[in-house]
Design a protein around this motif. Sequence first.
Motif, PDB file in Angstrom:
ATOM      1  N   ALA A  52      -1.270  46.766  79.461  1.00  0.00           N
ATOM      2  CA  ALA A  52       0.188  46.733  79.483  1.00  0.00           C
ATOM      3  C   ALA A  52       0.645  45.319  79.157  1.00  0.00           C
ATOM      4  O   ALA A  52      -0.138  44.380  79.204  1.00  0.00           O
ATOM      5  N   PHE A  53       1.923  45.198  78.813  1.00  0.00           N
ATOM      6  CA  PHE A  53       2.486  43.868  78.600  1.00  0.00           C
ATOM      7  C   PHE A  53       3.933  43.850  79.061  1.00  0.00           C
ATOM      8  O   PHE A  53       4.582  44.883  79.181  1.00  0.00           O
ATOM      9  N   SER A  54       4.398  42.650  79.353  1.00  0.00           N
ATOM     10  CA  SER A  54       5.801  42.470  79.708  1.00  0.00           C
ATOM     11  C   SER A  54       6.371  41.355  78.842  1.00  0.00           C
ATOM     12  O   SER A  54       5.632  40.587  78.231  1.00  0.00           O
ATOM     13  N   LEU A  55       7.672  41.303  78.790  1.00  0.00           N
ATOM     14  CA  LEU A  55       8.359  40.274  78.014  1.00  0.00           C
ATOM     15  C   LEU A  55       9.197  39.414  78.948  1.00  0.00           C
ATOM     16  O   LEU A  55       9.789  39.918  79.909  1.00  0.00           O
ATOM     17  N   LEU A  56       9.236  38.149  78.667  1.00  0.00           N
ATOM     18  CA  LEU A  56      10.075  37.217  79.402  1.00  0.00           C
ATOM     19  C   LEU A  56      11.053  36.612  78.409  1.00  0.00           C
ATOM     20  O   LEU A  56      10.639  36.032  77.396  1.00  0.00           O
ATOM     21  N   LEU A  57      12.336  36.768  78.665  1.00  0.00           N
ATOM     22  CA  LEU A  57      13.378  36.255  77.777  1.00  0.00           C
ATOM     23  C   LEU A  57      14.088  35.100  78.459  1.00  0.00           C
ATOM     24  O   LEU A  57      14.431  35.176  79.639  1.00  0.00           O
ATOM     25  N   ASP A  58      14.315  34.043  77.701  1.00  0.00           N
ATOM     26  CA  ASP A  58      15.027  32.890  78.239  1.00  0.00           C
ATOM     27  C   ASP A  58      16.052  32.447  77.216  1.00  0.00           C
ATOM     28  O   ASP A  58      15.717  32.145  76.076  1.00  0.00           O
ATOM     29  N   GLU A  59      17.281  32.443  77.618  1.00  0.00           N
ATOM     30  CA  GLU A  59      18.350  32.000  76.725  1.00  0.00           C
ATOM     31  C   GLU A  59      18.748  30.582  77.086  1.00  0.00           C
ATOM     32  O   GLU A  59      18.744  30.194  78.252  1.00  0.00           O
ATOM     33  N   SER A  60      19.041  29.801  76.066  1.00  0.00           N
ATOM     34  CA  SER A  60      19.460  28.421  76.287  1.00  0.00           C
ATOM     35  C   SER A  60      20.268  27.960  75.086  1.00  0.00           C
ATOM     36  O   SER A  60      20.467  28.701  74.128  1.00  0.00           O
ATOM     37  N   THR A  61      20.702  26.724  75.152  1.00  0.00           N
ATOM     38  CA  THR A  61      21.449  26.126  74.044  1.00  0.00           C
ATOM     39  C   THR A  61      20.730  24.853  73.637  1.00  0.00           C
ATOM     40  O   THR A  61      20.362  24.047  74.493  1.00  0.00           O
ATOM     41  N   ASP A  62      20.510  24.686  72.337  1.00  0.00           N
ATOM     42  CA  ASP A  62      19.793  23.494  71.884  1.00  0.00           C
ATOM     43  C   ASP A  62      20.739  22.302  71.767  1.00  0.00           C
ATOM     44  O   ASP A  62      21.930  22.389  72.075  1.00  0.00           O
ATOM     45  N   ILE A  63      20.218  21.200  71.295  1.00  0.00           N
ATOM     46  CA  ILE A  63      20.978  19.942  71.238  1.00  0.00           C
ATOM     47  C   ILE A  63      22.188  20.029  70.302  1.00  0.00           C
ATOM     48  O   ILE A  63      23.162  19.300  70.449  1.00  0.00           O
ATOM     49  N   GLU A  65      24.093  22.623  70.141  1.00  0.00           N
ATOM     50  CA  GLU A  65      24.949  23.647  70.756  1.00  0.00           C
ATOM     51  C   GLU A  65      24.736  25.039  70.155  1.00  0.00           C
ATOM     52  O   GLU A  65      25.601  25.899  70.257  1.00  0.00           O
ATOM     53  N   SER A  66      23.584  25.278  69.527  1.00  0.00           N
ATOM     54  CA  SER A  66      23.257  26.604  69.004  1.00  0.00           C
ATOM     55  C   SER A  66      22.546  27.406  70.088  1.00  0.00           C
ATOM     56  O   SER A  66      21.604  26.905  70.698  1.00  0.00           O
ATOM     57  N   PRO A  67      22.991  28.643  70.322  1.00  0.00           N
ATOM     58  CA  PRO A  67      22.310  29.459  71.331  1.00  0.00           C
ATOM     59  C   PRO A  67      20.918  29.867  70.842  1.00  0.00           C
ATOM     60  O   PRO A  67      20.737  30.211  69.680  1.00  0.00           O
ATOM     61  N   GLN A  68      19.941  29.798  71.737  1.00  0.00           N
ATOM     62  CA  GLN A  68      18.543  30.116  71.427  1.00  0.00           C
ATOM     63  C   GLN A  68      18.046  31.202  72.366  1.00  0.00           C
ATOM     64  O   GLN A  68      18.458  31.269  73.518  1.00  0.00           O
ATOM     65  N   LEU A  69      17.133  31.999  71.870  1.00  0.00           N
ATOM     66  CA  LEU A  69      16.447  32.980  72.704  1.00  0.00           C
ATOM     67  C   LEU A  69      14.948  32.763  72.533  1.00  0.00           C
ATOM     68  O   LEU A  69      14.435  32.797  71.419  1.00  0.00           O
ATOM     69  N   THR A  70      14.266  32.496  73.637  1.00  0.00           N
ATOM     70  CA  THR A  70      12.822  32.331  73.638  1.00  0.00           C
ATOM     71  C   THR A  70      12.229  33.597  74.227  1.00  0.00           C
ATOM     72  O   THR A  70      12.676  34.064  75.272  1.00  0.00           O
ATOM     73  N   ILE A  71      11.223  34.158  73.545  1.00  0.00           N
ATOM     74  CA  ILE A  71      10.575  35.377  74.018  1.00  0.00           C
ATOM     75  C   ILE A  71       9.096  35.082  74.239  1.00  0.00           C
ATOM     76  O   ILE A  71       8.398  34.660  73.320  1.00  0.00           O
ATOM     77  N   PHE A  72       8.651  35.297  75.473  1.00  0.00           N
ATOM     78  CA  PHE A  72       7.235  35.185  75.811  1.00  0.00           C
ATOM     79  C   PHE A  72       6.699  36.587  76.050  1.00  0.00           C
ATOM     80  O   PHE A  72       7.428  37.468  76.514  1.00  0.00           O
ATOM     81  N   ILE A  73       5.431  36.786  75.740  1.00  0.00           N
ATOM     82  CA  ILE A  73       4.779  38.062  76.007  1.00  0.00           C
ATOM     83  C   ILE A  73       3.610  37.810  76.952  1.00  0.00           C
ATOM     84  O   ILE A  73       2.860  36.854  76.764  1.00  0.00           O
ATOM     85  N   ARG A  74       3.511  38.639  77.980  1.00  0.00           N
ATOM     86  CA  ARG A  74       2.426  38.540  78.968  1.00  0.00           C
ATOM     87  C   ARG A  74       1.583  39.802  78.893  1.00  0.00           C
ATOM     88  O   ARG A  74       2.101  40.910  79.029  1.00  0.00           O
ATOM     89  N   ASP A  88       8.310  34.463  70.170  1.00  0.00           N
ATOM     90  CA  ASP A  88       9.297  34.071  69.162  1.00  0.00           C
ATOM     91  C   ASP A  88      10.339  33.139  69.770  1.00  0.00           C
ATOM     92  O   ASP A  88      10.568  33.153  70.982  1.00  0.00           O
ATOM     93  N   LEU A  89      10.937  32.346  68.911  1.00  0.00           N
ATOM     94  CA  LEU A  89      12.074  31.496  69.261  1.00  0.00           C
ATOM     95  C   LEU A  89      13.136  31.792  68.221  1.00  0.00           C
ATOM     96  O   LEU A  89      12.936  31.562  67.036  1.00  0.00           O
ATOM     97  N   ILE A  90      14.243  32.331  68.675  1.00  0.00           N
ATOM     98  CA  ILE A  90      15.271  32.832  67.769  1.00  0.00           C
ATOM     99  C   ILE A  90      16.568  32.068  67.990  1.00  0.00           C
ATOM    100  O   ILE A  90      17.013  31.894  69.125  1.00  0.00           O
ATOM    101  N   THR A  91      17.182  31.632  66.912  1.00  0.00           N
ATOM    102  CA  THR A  91      18.523  31.069  66.992  1.00  0.00           C
ATOM    103  C   THR A  91      19.503  32.225  66.887  1.00  0.00           C
ATOM    104  O   THR A  91      19.494  32.971  65.905  1.00  0.00           O
ATOM    105  N   LEU A  92      20.306  32.400  67.926  1.00  0.00           N
ATOM    106  CA  LEU A  92      21.287  33.479  67.932  1.00  0.00           C
ATOM    107  C   LEU A  92      22.509  33.049  67.121  1.00  0.00           C
ATOM    108  O   LEU A  92      22.745  31.855  66.919  1.00  0.00           O
ATOM    109  N   LYS A  93      23.292  34.024  66.688  1.00  0.00           N
ATOM    110  CA  LYS A  93      24.422  33.717  65.809  1.00  0.00           C
ATOM    111  C   LYS A  93      25.461  32.810  66.479  1.00  0.00           C
ATOM    112  O   LYS A  93      25.661  31.695  66.087  1.00  0.00           O
TER     113      LYS A  93
END
Length: 124
Positions: A52-63, A65-74, A88-93
Amino acid sequence: MEYFKTLNPNNSKLLKSINEIPTSRHTIERRISEINKDFETKLENDIKDCTAFSLLLDESTDITESPQLTIFIRFVFEDATLKEKLLDLITLKDTTRGIDIKEALDVTLKLKNIPREKLVAIEM
C-alpha cells in the motif's frame, strides 16, 4: 583519516580528476535524463512491489509568492518496511484552494501512472 586527505581541496589528484569530468551541455543533459529515467523505474518498481502507499501533500508559498504543492509518497512493503520519496513539486496557478490541490494531484497521478488501488491515505 586517509579518506579526508583525498577530499582536501588542495589535493592535486582530486583537482585533476574534477577537471577531467566531461561537462558539455549534451553530457549533462544525458546524465540528467539517465538519473530521471532511473528514478522513474525505481518508482514504478516500488508501486508494483508495495502492499500500500499513502500521499502527503504540503502547500506553501515560495519566495516569489507563487503557491506550491509538494507531494510525497510513502510505501509500505510486505516485510513492513517503509520508504518515502518526493513524488512531485508543483507550482499552482494562483491559489491553494481545495479544488486547485485536487486538480494538481490528479494530473500528477495520471502523468506518473500511479494506480489508486493501493492508495490508503492522503495526509495534508
